[in-house]
Design a protein around this motif. Structure first.
Motif, PDB file in Angstrom:
ATOM      1  N   PRO A   1      -6.580  -1.224   3.526  1.00  0.00           N
ATOM      2  CA  PRO A   1      -5.349  -0.636   4.033  1.00  0.00           C
ATOM      3  C   PRO A   1      -4.262  -0.368   3.302  1.00  0.00           C
ATOM      4  O   PRO A   1      -3.894  -0.873   2.205  1.00  0.00           O
ATOM      5  CB  PRO A   1      -5.138  -0.937   4.835  1.00  0.00           C
ATOM      6  CG  PRO A   1      -5.536  -2.424   5.003  1.00  0.00           C
ATOM      7  CD  PRO A   1      -6.855  -2.174   3.732  1.00  0.00           C
ATOM      8  N   THR A   2      -3.680   0.903   3.029  1.00  0.00           N
ATOM      9  CA  THR A   2      -2.565   1.305   2.572  1.00  0.00           C
ATOM     10  C   THR A   2      -1.392   1.213   2.911  1.00  0.00           C
ATOM     11  O   THR A   2       0.272   2.154   2.218  1.00  0.00           O
ATOM     12  CB  THR A   2      -2.367   2.373   1.020  1.00  0.00           C
ATOM     13  OG1 THR A   2      -3.054   3.706   1.817  1.00  0.00           O
ATOM     14  CG2 THR A   2      -4.304   2.183   0.208  1.00  0.00           C
ATOM     15  N   THR A   3      -1.499   1.263   4.083  1.00  0.00           N
ATOM     16  CA  THR A   3       0.060   2.053   4.883  1.00  0.00           C
ATOM     17  C   THR A   3       0.159   0.622   5.833  1.00  0.00           C
ATOM     18  O   THR A   3      -0.486  -0.070   6.126  1.00  0.00           O
ATOM     19  CB  THR A   3      -0.182   3.077   5.958  1.00  0.00           C
ATOM     20  OG1 THR A   3      -1.505   2.037   7.202  1.00  0.00           O
ATOM     21  CG2 THR A   3      -0.890   4.070   5.386  1.00  0.00           C
ATOM     22  N   LEU A   4       1.400   0.375   6.835  1.00  0.00           N
ATOM     23  CA  LEU A   4       1.504  -0.222   7.528  1.00  0.00           C
ATOM     24  C   LEU A   4       0.780  -0.730   8.213  1.00  0.00           C
ATOM     25  O   LEU A   4       0.305  -1.651   9.486  1.00  0.00           O
ATOM     26  CB  LEU A   4       3.088  -0.202   7.103  1.00  0.00           C
ATOM     27  CG  LEU A   4       4.086  -1.756   8.450  1.00  0.00           C
ATOM     28  CD1 LEU A   4       3.197  -3.227   7.551  1.00  0.00           C
ATOM     29  CD2 LEU A   4       5.296  -1.766   8.560  1.00  0.00           C
ATOM     30  N   VAL A   5       0.149   0.331   9.315  1.00  0.00           N
ATOM     31  CA  VAL A   5      -0.386   0.529  10.492  1.00  0.00           C
ATOM     32  C   VAL A   5      -1.729   0.410  10.358  1.00  0.00           C
ATOM     33  O   VAL A   5      -2.895  -0.987  10.722  1.00  0.00           O
ATOM     34  CB  VAL A   5      -0.541   2.340  10.668  1.00  0.00           C
ATOM     35  CG1 VAL A   5      -1.256   2.418  12.484  1.00  0.00           C
ATOM     36  CG2 VAL A   5       1.565   2.441  12.058  1.00  0.00           C
TER      37      VAL A   5
END
Length: 390
Positions: A137-141
């Motif tokens: 994953p590359t987003t905070l979500v």
């Protein structure tokens, strides 16, 4: 496997053990010296699925890492945005996997925000009836929410995530260094999922967000380091603790559905102009307004600190939200199971909500504040909202 005999009926029972891991490497995941991904792949063929935004930023580092450590069978870059989260993209992944001859022991690797991970994970769950899947994953979500669960899906027939599957990943690799290239808005979206878990389970975490949220937002979780690590690890652990006993959702009364009752309708009504994180924030405000309106000022103050909206002119009217609850009931086996908060750390379920109650809650939320102003959108490491193609 077990065999039992009850009232002259012989029953065969098979059980499956589910195990997956979330790694937090000490070095960047694409650093040639880091062997987390290489160890998971273990010389098996890998088909990489990238979010276009991530590819623009990290493709050179990825290619160098793959050339050194992986048996790369192929790669595919996905169009960004919730509106592109559809069956066609799943089909494209499966088509490429078939074309390159990805075998049963191969791996589909998803690299990107929650949308990319959903699409890639769904493809992995159905290709050859299910092959291994690794998430980066590359987003905070993606890091605090998507990375710790086992479900994925795509939008279809006018419904959000209508088609999907439960498919445990081999592992997720959580590298919080990706947050450095995110837009401020996307950090805010991820904060919504952290606030959700704090309100449900951890008043101390909520207090940390109130005290350090602005600093974490501006620094992209780079400072203060010890607080950033404490907040993210706690959010991940709380989510995993909630999910683990009910991975396949046999029990449809789920506390983690807090913020996810009205949010699908909010997203769809705005044609995905309202991002998932923003919609979850608005949903939480509505849910709090239904049961604990005295908590609204505190929550609104926190949202302003974190860059989350306290209202939005594109919100559906109460009648439309009431109609959306019918779909929620279908998705939850006939029960509303609307999660609300008595006070932080004390959630409970509402089994029914009248149109009048919903209209009153919507009015309370509408009175809170003006919408958060949109920011210019550039290249960033994720795709958790709909934006123009790069």
């Amino acid at each position: 496997m077990s065999i039992s005999v009850e009232t002259n009926c012989t029953t065969l029972r098979a059980a499956r053990r589910i195990e997956y891991r979330v790694f937090h490497p000490a070095q960047p995941v694409f650093d040639p010296a880091d062997r987390t991904l290489a160890g998971l792949a273990d010389s098996r063929p890998v088909l990489a699925v990238f979010d276009r935004s991530v590819a623009a930023l990290y493709h050179s580092a990825w290619k160098a890492y793959a050339a050194r450590h992986l048996q790369l069978a192929g790669e595919l870059t996905l169009a960004p945005g919730e509106s592109a989260k559809n069956w066609e993209q799943v089909h494209n992944i499966c088509a490429l996997a078939a074309r390159v001859g990805l075998p049963r022991h191969g791996i589909i690797l998803g690299i990107g925000g929650g949308i990319t991970l959903d699409i890639a994970g769904f493809a992995a769950s159905i290709f050859r009836r299910g092959i291994d899947y690794v998430r980066i994953p590359t987003t905070l979500v993606g890091l605090v929410d998507v990375a710790v669960g086992i479900k994925q899906g795509v939008n279809a027939h006018g419904k959000k995530n209508l088609i999907g599957s439960f498919h445990p990943p081999l592992a997720s690799i959580n590298d919080y260094g990706f947050l450095a290239t995110l837009e401020r808005r996307e950090i805010s979206c991820g904060f919504a999922e952290i606030v959700k878990m704090a309100l449900l389970r951890d008043p101390a975490l909520l207090a940390l967000l109130e005290r350090y949220g602005a600093e974490l937002l501006e620094s992209r979780f780079a400072s203060p380091v010890h607080i950033a690590r404490q907040v993210t690890r706690r959010a991940e652990l709380l989510m995993l603790e909630e999910l683990a006993p009910n991975l396949f959702e046999e029990n449809l009364a789920r506390l983690v559905d807090f913020g996810h009752t009205f949010s699908p309708a909010i997203e769809m009504a705005s044609h995905f102009e309202i991002s998932h994180g923003y919609a979850v924030a608005l949903d939480m405000l509505l849910s709090v307004a239904l049961a604990s309106p005295d908590l609204l000022p505190r929550l609104a103050a926190l949202f302003k600190t974190l860059g989350l909206p306290c209202c939005d002119a594109r919100m559906p009217e109460a009648a439309a939200l009431s109609e959306a609850l019918a779909e929620v009931r279908r998705h939850r086996g006939g029960s509303l199971n609307l999660v609300v908060i008595r006070r932080p750390g004390e959630p409970y379920f509402l089994r029914a909500v009248s149109h009048r109650e919903l209209a009153r809650a919507l009015a309370l939320v509408s009175d809170l504040a003006l919408p958060v102003k949109a920011e210019p959108r550039g290249v960033s490491a994720g795709n958790d909202y709909d934006r123009p193609s790069l």
